[in-house]
Motif scaffolding. Structure first.
Motif, PDB file in Angstrom:
ATOM      1  N   UNK A 188      -3.739  70.576  29.666  1.00  0.00           N
ATOM      2  CA  UNK A 188      -2.945  71.011  30.818  1.00  0.00           C
ATOM      3  C   UNK A 188      -3.627  72.167  31.546  1.00  0.00           C
ATOM      4  N   UNK A 189      -4.049  71.893  32.775  1.00  0.00           N
ATOM      5  CA  UNK A 189      -4.710  72.898  33.596  1.00  0.00           C
ATOM      6  C   UNK A 189      -6.177  73.091  33.305  1.00  0.00           C
ATOM      7  N   UNK A 190      -6.775  72.259  32.459  1.00  0.00           N
ATOM      8  CA  UNK A 190      -8.155  72.473  32.028  1.00  0.00           C
ATOM      9  C   UNK A 190      -9.157  72.289  33.165  1.00  0.00           C
ATOM     10  N   UNK A 202       0.937  66.869  39.885  1.00  0.00           N
ATOM     11  CA  UNK A 202      -0.059  67.256  38.898  1.00  0.00           C
ATOM     12  C   UNK A 202      -1.388  66.599  39.253  1.00  0.00           C
ATOM     13  N   UNK A 203      -2.384  67.368  39.679  1.00  0.00           N
ATOM     14  CA  UNK A 203      -3.657  66.763  40.079  1.00  0.00           C
ATOM     15  C   UNK A 203      -4.418  66.228  38.873  1.00  0.00           C
ATOM     16  N   UNK A 204      -5.255  65.226  39.110  1.00  0.00           N
ATOM     17  CA  UNK A 204      -6.073  64.653  38.036  1.00  0.00           C
ATOM     18  C   UNK A 204      -7.064  65.698  37.554  1.00  0.00           C
ATOM     19  N   UNK A 205      -7.240  65.801  36.261  1.00  0.00           N
ATOM     20  CA  UNK A 205      -8.149  66.770  35.676  1.00  0.00           C
ATOM     21  C   UNK A 205      -9.551  66.599  36.240  1.00  0.00           C
ATOM     22  N   UNK A 206     -10.229  67.705  36.579  1.00  0.00           N
ATOM     23  CA  UNK A 206     -11.610  67.591  37.056  1.00  0.00           C
ATOM     24  C   UNK A 206     -12.568  67.102  35.978  1.00  0.00           C
ATOM     25  N   UNK A 207     -12.104  67.077  34.719  1.00  0.00           N
ATOM     26  CA  UNK A 207     -12.928  66.623  33.602  1.00  0.00           C
ATOM     27  C   UNK A 207     -12.694  65.152  33.274  1.00  0.00           C
ATOM     28  N   UNK A 208     -11.835  64.487  34.044  1.00  0.00           N
ATOM     29  CA  UNK A 208     -11.469  63.090  33.757  1.00  0.00           C
ATOM     30  C   UNK A 208     -12.672  62.162  33.903  1.00  0.00           C
ATOM     31  N   UNK A 209     -12.727  61.096  33.101  1.00  0.00           N
ATOM     32  CA  UNK A 209     -13.779  60.092  33.277  1.00  0.00           C
ATOM     33  C   UNK A 209     -13.702  59.473  34.667  1.00  0.00           C
ATOM     34  N   UNK A 210     -14.811  58.934  35.131  1.00  0.00           N
ATOM     35  CA  UNK A 210     -14.847  58.353  36.474  1.00  0.00           C
ATOM     36  C   UNK A 210     -13.907  57.161  36.597  1.00  0.00           C
ATOM     37  N   UNK A 211     -13.698  56.448  35.499  1.00  0.00           N
ATOM     38  CA  UNK A 211     -12.829  55.272  35.546  1.00  0.00           C
ATOM     39  C   UNK A 211     -12.324  54.953  34.143  1.00  0.00           C
ATOM     40  N   UNK A 212     -11.257  54.180  34.094  1.00  0.00           N
ATOM     41  CA  UNK A 212     -10.754  53.696  32.816  1.00  0.00           C
ATOM     42  C   UNK A 212     -11.731  52.649  32.287  1.00  0.00           C
ATOM     43  N   UNK A 245     -10.492  73.628  25.434  1.00  0.00           N
ATOM     44  CA  UNK A 245     -10.646  73.771  26.877  1.00  0.00           C
ATOM     45  C   UNK A 245     -10.271  75.197  27.268  1.00  0.00           C
ATOM     46  N   UNK A 246     -10.453  75.508  28.533  1.00  0.00           N
ATOM     47  CA  UNK A 246     -10.084  76.843  28.994  1.00  0.00           C
ATOM     48  C   UNK A 246      -8.569  76.933  29.210  1.00  0.00           C
ATOM     49  N   UNK A 247      -8.089  78.132  29.478  1.00  0.00           N
ATOM     50  CA  UNK A 247      -6.663  78.375  29.709  1.00  0.00           C
ATOM     51  C   UNK A 247      -6.514  78.952  31.110  1.00  0.00           C
ATOM     52  N   UNK A 248      -5.902  78.156  32.003  1.00  0.00           N
ATOM     53  CA  UNK A 248      -5.755  78.562  33.403  1.00  0.00           C
ATOM     54  C   UNK A 248      -4.285  78.762  33.748  1.00  0.00           C
ATOM     55  N   UNK A 249      -4.043  79.273  34.952  1.00  0.00           N
ATOM     56  CA  UNK A 249      -2.660  79.488  35.390  1.00  0.00           C
ATOM     57  C   UNK A 249      -1.919  78.159  35.532  1.00  0.00           C
ATOM     58  N   UNK A 250      -2.667  77.089  35.725  1.00  0.00           N
ATOM     59  CA  UNK A 250      -2.041  75.772  35.865  1.00  0.00           C
ATOM     60  C   UNK A 250      -1.269  75.402  34.594  1.00  0.00           C
ATOM     61  N   UNK A 251      -1.754  75.837  33.432  1.00  0.00           N
ATOM     62  CA  UNK A 251      -1.040  75.582  32.182  1.00  0.00           C
ATOM     63  C   UNK A 251       0.359  76.199  32.235  1.00  0.00           C
ATOM     64  N   UNK A 252       0.446  77.398  32.773  1.00  0.00           N
ATOM     65  CA  UNK A 252       1.761  78.051  32.907  1.00  0.00           C
ATOM     66  C   UNK A 252       2.628  77.288  33.892  1.00  0.00           C
ATOM     67  N   UNK A 253       2.051  76.881  35.015  1.00  0.00           N
ATOM     68  CA  UNK A 253       2.808  76.148  36.034  1.00  0.00           C
ATOM     69  C   UNK A 253       3.430  74.876  35.454  1.00  0.00           C
ATOM     70  N   UNK A 254       2.659  74.162  34.621  1.00  0.00           N
ATOM     71  CA  UNK A 254       3.138  72.895  34.063  1.00  0.00           C
ATOM     72  C   UNK A 254       4.260  73.137  33.058  1.00  0.00           C
ATOM     73  N   UNK A 255       4.073  74.140  32.197  1.00  0.00           N
ATOM     74  CA  UNK A 255       5.005  74.338  31.083  1.00  0.00           C
ATOM     75  C   UNK A 255       6.189  75.239  31.391  1.00  0.00           C
ATOM     76  N   UNK A 256       6.112  76.001  32.478  1.00  0.00           N
ATOM     77  CA  UNK A 256       7.227  76.873  32.814  1.00  0.00           C
ATOM     78  C   UNK A 256       8.466  76.093  33.248  1.00  0.00           C
ATOM     79  N   UNK A 257       8.235  74.892  33.821  1.00  0.00           N
ATOM     80  CA  UNK A 257       9.381  74.098  34.269  1.00  0.00           C
ATOM     81  C   UNK A 257       9.259  72.661  33.789  1.00  0.00           C
ATOM     82  N   UNK A 258       8.764  72.485  32.545  1.00  0.00           N
ATOM     83  CA  UNK A 258       8.503  71.153  31.997  1.00  0.00           C
ATOM     84  C   UNK A 258       9.749  70.259  32.039  1.00  0.00           C
TER      85      UNK A 258
END
Length: 465
Positions: A337-339, A54-64, A450-463
């Motif tokens: 998820x997938x945003x 699962x890649x880090x969200x492109x919207x993630x903060x630069x650091x904790x 957030x938006x709804x992308x195919x990644x959301x399906x990928x994550x939840x189809x085999x959760x």
């Protein structure tokens, strides 16, 4: 037949060699095509067998963020193997005597055992002279697990109570993960001793990582202000990525402050800020069985106690608390998820705040709106659709729709200055604002999605796998 054989016999050796080379070339081409097909099948099989990281969200903060130490709160995290071996999946918090506790929880009718247990404990009169504790596990929600669910909660909270010397009624637990699977409480109780031995006032960042499930980054926020006679600090951690909708936003949140404030007043401060923060976000419109927010005030600040909601210190505390809560809530949306897009929906001009909320959530939860955003399509007609289906009072000829500063539609028709090119360019941004003015009254509400992308399906189809 005889003529054909006779013709072949008259071919020269050079012509025979040429014919053989031609056949060989066709055979090589066929072999190459077959090999390519087999390779493609093999790659597909490997992709199906190995779950993608699962890649880090492109919207993630630069650091904790750097979180201030809250005197009276200590943290530890560890690996109990609740679902995966070797993965940090349990956090423990020890709270000093004098700590006041407040909470907010999911309104789901299928609430998890830990939620029901926390609600029951907070309904009791708090003995703040006693210490308190929080224990959280990821990987298993302990929801829809019958009487075994409460037995597991009792085993875990009882283990913490014994290890830390606090009453069981002052131990609060949360569980997040798969619904319907028995919680292996013995795996958690087996590591409580190690957790207790490693409690650290600076351990909040590790605790934030321990409670992640499909999250792609740990979430933390903090604020400080000058109270009456000393500094008051607030720090919070959260988890949340999918199954996000109001009541109360499908997440686990733990906020800590060193302020001196009584439990009843602390609860009022928390409850007053829910609708503008955790109940104003949505990723997929689904409400979890396990939502929990616990706010703990250790009372260790040198600032004078907060006793009056109208006082300047109370207002400053409320502002700082709102800041931390909204920061955490928005981080959850940014880790949806997938945003790939963070979307603010601003609704004004409604007949009431409730109607504004209906319209905002209808837009924020619409799969058609969200997929258009994912595709960077300035399809404002889908916003019109969402307003119409919301159930709120609306008038076509008074409606105004904006994307950012651009007016796209007004007075019942596309705006005269509408520019498709500018609208499409705006949609390429990663932070979008959709504005709707109903032109009917003073009701207003802002929500985040957030938006709804195919990644959301990928994550939840085999959760579960």
């Amino acid at each position: 037949m005889a003529k054909t054989d006779d013709k072949k016999s008259r071919l020269s050796d050079a012509e025979k060699l040429k014919a053989l080379k031609k056949k060989l070339k066709k055979l090589k081409a066929a072999l190459k095509e077959t090999a390519a097909g087999l390779e493609a099948r093999a790659e597909a099989a490997v992709a199906a067998a190995v779950k993608p990281k699962n890649p880090v969200s492109p919207l993630a903060p630069a650091r904790f963020p750097d979180l201030p130490v809250i005197e009276g709160a200590e943290f530890a995290s560890g690996a109990a193997g609740v679902k995966y071996q070797g993965r940090t999946d349990v956090m423990l918090v020890r709270l000093a005597p004098g700590t006041a506790i407040a909470g907010a929880f999911t309104k789901s009718s299928t609430r998890a055992a830990s939620v029901l247990d926390c609600q029951a404990k907070l309904a009791l009169k708090q003995d703040t002279a006693q210490g308190a504790a929080i224990i959280v596990n990821s990987g298993n929600a302990n929801a829809f697990t019958g009487k075994n669910g409460q037995e597991a909660v009792d085993a875990v909270t009882g283990g913490v109570a014994k290890a830390l010397g606090v009453p069981r009624e002052r131990v609060f637990s949360s569980s997040t993960g798969v619904i319907g699977e028995p919680l292996p409480a013995e795996r958690i109780t087996a590591v409580i001793g190690d957790l207790a031995a490693n409690l650290d006032a600076a351990g909040a960042a590790g605790a934030a990582r321990a409670i992640m499930t499909t999250d792609t980054f740990p979430k933390g926020a903090a604020a400080s202000f000058e109270g009456d006679g000393g500094t008051i600090n607030i720090t919070g951690i959260a988890k949340g990525s999918g199954m996000i909708a109001p009541d109360m936003a499908t997440m686990l949140v733990y906020v800590f402050t060193d302020a001196q404030i009584a439990p009843a007043l602390l609860q009022r401060m928390l409850s007053a800020r829910m609708d503008q923060t955790f109940n104003a976000i949505t990723v997929d419109s689904d409400t979890s069985t396990s939502d929990a927010l616990i706010l703990a005030a250790t009372g260790k600040s040198k600032a004078a106690p907060i006793t009056d909601l109208r006082s300047a210190p109370a207002r400053a505390f409320g502002k700082a608390l709102s800041q931390v809560m909204l920061d955490l809530a928005q981080q959850v949306v940014k880790d949806g998820e997938g945003a790939t897009k963070f979307v603010e929906v601003q609704v004004t001009g409604a007949t009431s705040d409730a109607d504004a909320h209906r319209v905002a959530m209808a837009i924020a939860n619409s799969p058609l709106v969200k997929t258009a955003i994912a595709g960077e399509d300035a399809n404002w007609g889908r916003v019109v659709m969402a307003v119409g289906k919301s159930g709120a009072e609306a008038d076509r000829d008074r409606l105004t729709i904006r994307f950012g500063d651009m007016v796209l539609a007004e007075n019942g028709w596309r705006a005269p200055g509408y520019d498709e090119g500018q609208a499409s360019a705006y949609m390429k941004r990663d932070h979008l604002v959709i504005g709707v003015d109903l032109g009917l009254g003073r009701g207003r509400r802002t929500v985040w999605t957030c938006d709804l992308t195919h990644r959301y399906i990928d994550i939840n189809a085999d959760y579960r796998s």
